[in-house]
Design a protein around this motif. Structure first.
Motif, PDB file in Angstrom:
ATOM      1  N   PRO A 160       0.813  -1.232   0.000  1.00  0.00           N
ATOM      2  CA  PRO A 160       0.000   0.000   0.000  1.00  0.00           C
ATOM      3  C   PRO A 160       0.843   1.278   0.000  1.00  0.00           C
ATOM      4  O   PRO A 160       0.436   2.287  -0.590  1.00  0.00           O
ATOM      5  N   ASP A 161       2.002   1.254   0.635  1.00  0.00           N
ATOM      6  CA  ASP A 161       2.857   2.438   0.645  1.00  0.00           C
ATOM      7  C   ASP A 161       3.417   2.727  -0.741  1.00  0.00           C
ATOM      8  O   ASP A 161       3.467   3.887  -1.173  1.00  0.00           O
ATOM      9  N   LEU A 162       3.827   1.691  -1.438  1.00  0.00           N
ATOM     10  CA  LEU A 162       4.359   1.858  -2.779  1.00  0.00           C
ATOM     11  C   LEU A 162       3.257   2.313  -3.743  1.00  0.00           C
ATOM     12  O   LEU A 162       3.482   3.182  -4.595  1.00  0.00           O
ATOM     13  N   ILE A 163       2.072   1.773  -3.596  1.00  0.00           N
ATOM     14  CA  ILE A 163       0.933   2.176  -4.428  1.00  0.00           C
ATOM     15  C   ILE A 163       0.607   3.647  -4.182  1.00  0.00           C
ATOM     16  O   ILE A 163       0.415   4.416  -5.134  1.00  0.00           O
ATOM     17  N   ARG A 164       0.574   4.059  -2.932  1.00  0.00           N
ATOM     18  CA  ARG A 164       0.296   5.460  -2.592  1.00  0.00           C
ATOM     19  C   ARG A 164       1.370   6.384  -3.168  1.00  0.00           C
ATOM     20  O   ARG A 164       1.068   7.433  -3.735  1.00  0.00           O
ATOM     21  N   GLU A 165       2.637   5.966  -3.026  1.00  0.00           N
ATOM     22  CA  GLU A 165       3.753   6.763  -3.573  1.00  0.00           C
ATOM     23  C   GLU A 165       3.597   6.924  -5.087  1.00  0.00           C
ATOM     24  O   GLU A 165       3.765   8.018  -5.626  1.00  0.00           O
ATOM     25  N   TYR A 166       3.279   5.838  -5.763  1.00  0.00           N
ATOM     26  CA  TYR A 166       3.098   5.853  -7.216  1.00  0.00           C
ATOM     27  C   TYR A 166       1.971   6.817  -7.617  1.00  0.00           C
ATOM     28  O   TYR A 166       2.137   7.647  -8.517  1.00  0.00           O
ATOM     29  N   LYS A 167       0.853   6.717  -6.946  1.00  0.00           N
ATOM     30  CA  LYS A 167      -0.280   7.590  -7.260  1.00  0.00           C
ATOM     31  C   LYS A 167       0.055   9.056  -6.991  1.00  0.00           C
ATOM     32  O   LYS A 167      -0.195   9.923  -7.838  1.00  0.00           O
ATOM     33  N   ASP A 168       0.612   9.331  -5.816  1.00  0.00           N
ATOM     34  CA  ASP A 168       0.967  10.711  -5.459  1.00  0.00           C
ATOM     35  C   ASP A 168       1.993  11.283  -6.428  1.00  0.00           C
ATOM     36  O   ASP A 168       1.877  12.432  -6.867  1.00  0.00           O
ATOM     37  N   ASN A 169       3.006  10.490  -6.749  1.00  0.00           N
ATOM     38  CA  ASN A 169       4.038  10.954  -7.673  1.00  0.00           C
ATOM     39  C   ASN A 169       3.474  11.224  -9.061  1.00  0.00           C
ATOM     40  O   ASN A 169       3.845  12.209  -9.707  1.00  0.00           O
ATOM     41  N   THR A 170       2.598  10.351  -9.534  1.00  0.00           N
ATOM     42  CA  THR A 170       2.015  10.546 -10.859  1.00  0.00           C
ATOM     43  C   THR A 170       1.322  11.898 -10.938  1.00  0.00           C
ATOM     44  O   THR A 170       1.563  12.672 -11.875  1.00  0.00           O
ATOM     45  N   ILE A 171       0.488  12.202  -9.962  1.00  0.00           N
ATOM     46  CA  ILE A 171      -0.230  13.487  -9.944  1.00  0.00           C
ATOM     47  C   ILE A 171       0.767  14.641  -9.844  1.00  0.00           C
ATOM     48  O   ILE A 171       0.708  15.604 -10.625  1.00  0.00           O
ATOM     49  N   ARG A 172       1.668  14.547  -8.916  1.00  0.00           N
ATOM     50  CA  ARG A 172       2.632  15.631  -8.675  1.00  0.00           C
ATOM     51  C   ARG A 172       3.499  15.885  -9.905  1.00  0.00           C
ATOM     52  O   ARG A 172       3.714  17.043 -10.304  1.00  0.00           O
ATOM     53  N   PHE A 173       3.969  14.820 -10.538  1.00  0.00           N
ATOM     54  CA  PHE A 173       4.830  14.991 -11.700  1.00  0.00           C
ATOM     55  C   PHE A 173       4.059  15.546 -12.895  1.00  0.00           C
ATOM     56  O   PHE A 173       4.578  16.371 -13.648  1.00  0.00           O
ATOM     57  N   LEU A 174       2.817  15.117 -13.075  1.00  0.00           N
ATOM     58  CA  LEU A 174       2.012  15.674 -14.164  1.00  0.00           C
ATOM     59  C   LEU A 174       1.709  17.149 -13.918  1.00  0.00           C
ATOM     60  O   LEU A 174       1.739  17.953 -14.856  1.00  0.00           O
ATOM     61  N   GLU A 175       1.427  17.503 -12.677  1.00  0.00           N
ATOM     62  CA  GLU A 175       1.199  18.920 -12.360  1.00  0.00           C
ATOM     63  C   GLU A 175       2.456  19.740 -12.670  1.00  0.00           C
ATOM     64  O   GLU A 175       2.370  20.836 -13.221  1.00  0.00           O
ATOM     65  N   SER A 176       3.601  19.201 -12.323  1.00  0.00           N
ATOM     66  CA  SER A 176       4.860  19.888 -12.588  1.00  0.00           C
ATOM     67  C   SER A 176       5.115  20.023 -14.086  1.00  0.00           C
ATOM     68  O   SER A 176       5.539  21.084 -14.565  1.00  0.00           O
ATOM     69  N   ALA A 177       4.845  18.973 -14.839  1.00  0.00           N
ATOM     70  CA  ALA A 177       5.028  19.027 -16.294  1.00  0.00           C
ATOM     71  C   ALA A 177       4.087  20.060 -16.910  1.00  0.00           C
ATOM     72  O   ALA A 177       4.477  20.816 -17.806  1.00  0.00           O
TER      73      ALA A 177
ATOM     74  N   PRO B 170      -9.062  10.357  -6.318  1.00  0.00           N
ATOM     75  CA  PRO B 170     -10.519  10.246  -6.193  1.00  0.00           C
ATOM     76  C   PRO B 170     -11.219  10.898  -7.391  1.00  0.00           C
ATOM     77  O   PRO B 170     -10.775  11.936  -7.886  1.00  0.00           O
ATOM     78  N   GLN B 171     -12.266  10.263  -7.857  1.00  0.00           N
ATOM     79  CA  GLN B 171     -13.029  10.804  -8.976  1.00  0.00           C
ATOM     80  C   GLN B 171     -13.552  12.187  -8.605  1.00  0.00           C
ATOM     81  O   GLN B 171     -14.125  12.377  -7.529  1.00  0.00           O
ATOM     82  N   ASP B 172     -13.315  13.159  -9.481  1.00  0.00           N
ATOM     83  CA  ASP B 172     -13.711  14.540  -9.224  1.00  0.00           C
ATOM     84  C   ASP B 172     -14.011  15.219 -10.554  1.00  0.00           C
ATOM     85  O   ASP B 172     -13.097  15.698 -11.239  1.00  0.00           O
ATOM     86  N   PRO B 173     -15.284  15.261 -10.957  1.00  0.00           N
ATOM     87  CA  PRO B 173     -15.626  15.821 -12.262  1.00  0.00           C
ATOM     88  C   PRO B 173     -15.273  17.308 -12.408  1.00  0.00           C
ATOM     89  O   PRO B 173     -14.976  17.763 -13.510  1.00  0.00           O
ATOM     90  N   VAL B 174     -15.269  18.056 -11.322  1.00  0.00           N
ATOM     91  CA  VAL B 174     -14.899  19.473 -11.403  1.00  0.00           C
ATOM     92  C   VAL B 174     -13.409  19.604 -11.711  1.00  0.00           C
ATOM     93  O   VAL B 174     -13.002  20.412 -12.556  1.00  0.00           O
ATOM     94  N   MET B 175     -12.582  18.795 -11.057  1.00  0.00           N
ATOM     95  CA  MET B 175     -11.145  18.821 -11.349  1.00  0.00           C
ATOM     96  C   MET B 175     -10.875  18.313 -12.770  1.00  0.00           C
ATOM     97  O   MET B 175     -10.006  18.852 -13.473  1.00  0.00           O
TER      98      MET B 175
END
Length: 139
Positions: free
Chosen positions: A42-59, A82-87
């Motif tokens: 679960p820690d590795l999965i969380r890291e992967y998800k968080d990093n994906t979002i963070r890196f895409l935001e940075s790009a 989390p699913q978020d239609p506004v985002m």
């Protein structure tokens, strides 16, 4: 290279501002989950998800409009966040404002489908905040 070495290398490159690594992080890093032990960590999965979002935001902030498409899809589908239609709409709006793609309008229409006027207004506000965070050379 082993899956672990690829994971470490792509993470290192993305952490150090390599925009291509930030855009492609989720593709290359996901291979670490081909190992059953990692697929249940679960820690590795969380890291992967968080990093994906963070890196895409940075790009995206670095001027890569394609990152906004990926972020919109992530929030629309609820796959890595989390699913978020506004985002999802906010990132689609940011994409259409920064891209010259002829498919942008259709992508935006898909993201705004089902949203009420308050949600659309909020999405536009978030898109403005996203775009205000872009590098000044990209605006």
């Amino acid at each position: 290279m082993s899956r672990e070495e690829v994971f470490k290398a792509i993470t290192f490159a993305a952490e150090n501002g390599e925009v291509r690594a930030q855009l492609d992080y989720s593709l290359y890093a996901s291979r670490i989950f081909e190992d059953d032990k990692n697929a249940l960590d679960p820690d590795l999965i969380r890291e992967y998800k968080d990093n994906t979002i963070r890196f895409l935001e940075s790009a995206g902030a670095s001027g890569q409009s394609q990152a906004y498409v990926r972020l919109s899809d992530i929030y629309k589908n609820g796959s890595l966040a989390p699913q978020d239609p506004v985002m999802a709409y906010a990132y689609a709006e940011a994409y259409i404002q920064t891209s010259t793609s002829r498919y942008g309008a259709s992508f935006l229409n898909g993201a705004m489908s089902g949203l009420d006027s308050a949600q659309l207004r909020r999405g536009k506000e978030i898109a403005t905040q996203i775009l205000n965070g872009r590098s000044s050379t990209q605006q």
